[in-house]
Design an enzyme around this catalytic site. Sequence first.
Site, PDB file in Angstrom:
ATOM      1  N   GLY A   1       2.023   4.967   1.638  1.00  0.00           N
ATOM      2  CA  GLY A   1       2.220   5.444   2.993  1.00  0.00           C
ATOM      3  C   GLY A   1       3.381   4.798   3.719  1.00  0.00           C
ATOM      4  O   GLY A   1       4.116   3.971   3.181  1.00  0.00           O
ATOM      5  N   GLN A   2       3.526   5.198   4.966  1.00  0.00           N
ATOM      6  CA  GLN A   2       4.649   4.788   5.798  1.00  0.00           C
ATOM      7  C   GLN A   2       4.227   3.660   6.744  1.00  0.00           C
ATOM      8  O   GLN A   2       3.376   2.842   6.416  1.00  0.00           O
ATOM      9  CB  GLN A   2       5.153   6.012   6.572  1.00  0.00           C
ATOM     10  CG  GLN A   2       5.620   7.159   5.692  1.00  0.00           C
ATOM     11  CD  GLN A   2       7.009   6.939   5.126  1.00  0.00           C
ATOM     12  OE1 GLN A   2       7.805   6.184   5.661  1.00  0.00           O
ATOM     13  NE2 GLN A   2       7.299   7.611   4.012  1.00  0.00           N
TER      14      GLN A   2
ATOM     15  N   ARG B   1       0.847  -1.190   0.000  1.00  0.00           N
ATOM     16  CA  ARG B   1       0.000   0.000   0.000  1.00  0.00           C
ATOM     17  C   ARG B   1       0.881   1.237   0.000  1.00  0.00           C
ATOM     18  O   ARG B   1       2.095   1.177   0.223  1.00  0.00           O
ATOM     19  CB  ARG B   1      -0.924   0.017   1.229  1.00  0.00           C
ATOM     20  CG  ARG B   1      -0.182   0.049   2.533  1.00  0.00           C
ATOM     21  CD  ARG B   1      -1.006   0.563   3.691  1.00  0.00           C
ATOM     22  NE  ARG B   1      -0.318   0.339   4.964  1.00  0.00           N
ATOM     23  CZ  ARG B   1       0.682   1.048   5.432  1.00  0.00           C
ATOM     24  NH1 ARG B   1       1.184   2.041   4.719  1.00  0.00           N
ATOM     25  NH2 ARG B   1       1.231   0.769   6.603  1.00  0.00           N
TER      26      ARG B   1
ATOM     27  N   CYS C   1       2.547   6.711  10.515  1.00  0.00           N
ATOM     28  CA  CYS C   1       2.328   7.200   9.147  1.00  0.00           C
ATOM     29  C   CYS C   1       3.405   8.192   8.717  1.00  0.00           C
ATOM     30  O   CYS C   1       3.198   9.012   7.823  1.00  0.00           O
ATOM     31  CB  CYS C   1       0.935   7.805   8.999  1.00  0.00           C
ATOM     32  SG  CYS C   1      -0.385   6.680   9.515  1.00  0.00           S
TER      33      CYS C   1
ATOM     34  N   LEU D   1      -5.681   5.557   6.914  1.00  0.00           N
ATOM     35  CA  LEU D   1      -6.077   5.043   5.606  1.00  0.00           C
ATOM     36  C   LEU D   1      -4.843   4.694   4.796  1.00  0.00           C
ATOM     37  O   LEU D   1      -3.812   5.372   4.885  1.00  0.00           O
ATOM     38  CB  LEU D   1      -6.865   6.098   4.816  1.00  0.00           C
ATOM     39  CG  LEU D   1      -8.382   6.148   4.966  1.00  0.00           C
ATOM     40  CD1 LEU D   1      -8.745   6.601   6.361  1.00  0.00           C
ATOM     41  CD2 LEU D   1      -8.979   7.097   3.938  1.00  0.00           C
ATOM     42  N   GLY D   2      -4.948   3.646   3.999  1.00  0.00           N
ATOM     43  CA  GLY D   2      -3.884   3.296   3.070  1.00  0.00           C
ATOM     44  C   GLY D   2      -4.444   2.406   1.987  1.00  0.00           C
ATOM     45  O   GLY D   2      -5.132   1.424   2.284  1.00  0.00           O
TER      46      GLY D   2
ATOM     47  N   TYR E   1       0.555   0.693  12.856  1.00  0.00           N
ATOM     48  CA  TYR E   1       0.414  -0.440  13.767  1.00  0.00           C
ATOM     49  C   TYR E   1      -1.010  -0.954  13.733  1.00  0.00           C
ATOM     50  O   TYR E   1      -1.966  -0.183  13.664  1.00  0.00           O
ATOM     51  CB  TYR E   1       0.773  -0.019  15.203  1.00  0.00           C
ATOM     52  CG  TYR E   1       0.435  -1.066  16.249  1.00  0.00           C
ATOM     53  CD1 TYR E   1       1.177  -2.236  16.348  1.00  0.00           C
ATOM     54  CD2 TYR E   1      -0.638  -0.891  17.123  1.00  0.00           C
ATOM     55  CE1 TYR E   1       0.857  -3.208  17.294  1.00  0.00           C
ATOM     56  CE2 TYR E   1      -0.956  -1.852  18.070  1.00  0.00           C
ATOM     57  CZ  TYR E   1      -0.207  -3.014  18.142  1.00  0.00           C
ATOM     58  OH  TYR E   1      -0.522  -3.974  19.061  1.00  0.00           O
ATOM     59  N   HIS E   2      -1.167  -2.275  13.780  1.00  0.00           N
ATOM     60  CA  HIS E   2      -2.465  -2.927  13.939  1.00  0.00           C
ATOM     61  C   HIS E   2      -2.404  -3.839  15.156  1.00  0.00           C
ATOM     62  O   HIS E   2      -1.387  -4.495  15.406  1.00  0.00           O
ATOM     63  CB  HIS E   2      -2.818  -3.773  12.709  1.00  0.00           C
ATOM     64  CG  HIS E   2      -2.904  -3.009  11.435  1.00  0.00           C
ATOM     65  ND1 HIS E   2      -3.769  -1.954  11.255  1.00  0.00           N
ATOM     66  CD2 HIS E   2      -2.227  -3.145  10.259  1.00  0.00           C
ATOM     67  CE1 HIS E   2      -3.625  -1.479  10.028  1.00  0.00           C
ATOM     68  NE2 HIS E   2      -2.697  -2.172   9.407  1.00  0.00           N
TER      69      HIS E   2
END
Length: 201
Positions: free
Chosen positions: A68-69, A66, A164, A134-135, A72-73
């Site tokens: 972006g940078q 994706r 991000c 978002l990504g 964390y999840h």
Amino acid sequence: MKILHLGLADYLPTFEAMKKFNDSRTESTEDELWVVEHPPVFTQGLAGKPEHLLVQDDIPVVQIDRGGQITYHGPGQLVVYTMIDFKRRKTSVRHIVTALENSIVDTLAAYGIKASADPKRPGVYVEGKKIASLGLRIKNGSVYHGLALNINMDLNPFTHINPCGYAGLEMVQMADFLKPCPSVAEVAAKLTSNLQEKLAI
């Protein structure tokens, strides 16, 4: 638009399934929303810079495709993957991003949390602090990946990164504003309903 509830699922197999779904879809493939939580994991986007990982610990870092940078999840965070053929819907990626952000804003408003998007950076913010990320990945006229809304989770791993890519960006969650905090399943029902409405072309 089909909604799939994946429960708590490891990140890497879910990522591989997203890629497979997108690569194998045809003009008649129904769009899908995948609702999921992940065990602790950092994901590093295509433009990701290693210096944004500030602390190396036992949480795995997965390189993904994706934009972006690093982010964390973890459990207690609602992740919705948006498997959408935007060419068939005759819309734009910008419209999809706006629909995702507005769906989150409306969902939070239903709980009395005033949030907004930021035109200078993707995501949704409450009082300048980030509550949702978002990504997206664009490929073959479709998008995948999606959004992550912090509901009731351990936010400490966000201090191990520049979220991000923004140094010092403070992360918040719904539990900071609501006592008791709604369940991930309850918020998911509201958010997916908003997404279906706003993504309808």
